[in-house]
Scaffold this active site. Structure first.
Site: not given
Length: 198
Positions: A48, A89
């Protein structure tokens, strides 16, 4: 009449052993303080955050930094996504800001964000005639006490665009990723410069 002075003999071995014990106890306390209260290791799992972070890379996460401030644009954070899982993230928008994602363009408060950390990936996708990001996000305002985060691998990331993740509350954030320390050939500081808004 003079009195004899006496000197109590000390055991040098016993004294040295006690000094070692004290030093080890202090070292253990420091390790505990640094390991659990200030910094923590984190292992990247999954794609990711590619192309900036890859599976198996190990990071140092600064758990203390947000005791004195709040996350900023472009910083890479680790947070509790569930009871058993932490995610890594990038912070895109802050409390009270409006955020919108349209293809490869990200807008914060109606201003296009210049994401320099994605430029090589965006340029490569453009040269191949395809969008880098295929997942949009309609404009929403970030709630107070929360941030909007996305993975750098925009088409393959569970992040704030997903209802299962949503906006990330401050109290869920473990800390800021500051250093890649493994593998050795990747040792580097994590660049968390705020992206420019055009």
């Amino acid at each position: 009449m003079e009195q004899d002075q006496t000197v109590e003999k000390t055991n040098p071995v016993k004294n040295e052993a006690w000094e070692w014990i004290k030093a080890l106890l202090i070292a253990a306390a420091l390790v505990f303080f640094i390991r659990w209260l200030v910094f923590a290791p984190f292992i990247v799992e999954g794609p990711s955050m590619e192309p900036n972070f890859y599976t198996g890379e190990r990071l140092i996460v600064n758990k203390f930094i947000y005791k004195f401030g709040k996350p900023e644009h472009g910083e890479v954070v680790v947070f509790h996504a569930s009871k058993d899982k932490d995610y890594i993230k990038r912070v895109i928008a802050l409390p009270g800001q409006k955020v919108k994602v349209e293809g490869d363009k990200v807008y914060v408060d109606n201003q296009l964000v210049d994401e320099t950390y994605l430029k090589p990936a965006l340029d490569k996708a453009a040269s191949e005639g395809r969008p880098y990001n295929t997942r949009n996000f309609p404009e929403q305002t970030v709630p107070e006490g929360s941030v909007f985060v996305m993975g750098d691998n925009r088409s393959n990331s569970s992040d704030s665009r997903d209802p299962s993740v949503g906006f990330v509350n401050y109290d869920k954030i473990v800390g800021r990723a500051d250093l890649i320390f493994w593998p050795f050939n990747k040792i580097s500081l994590v660049h968390f410069n705020s992206p420019n808004r055009q």
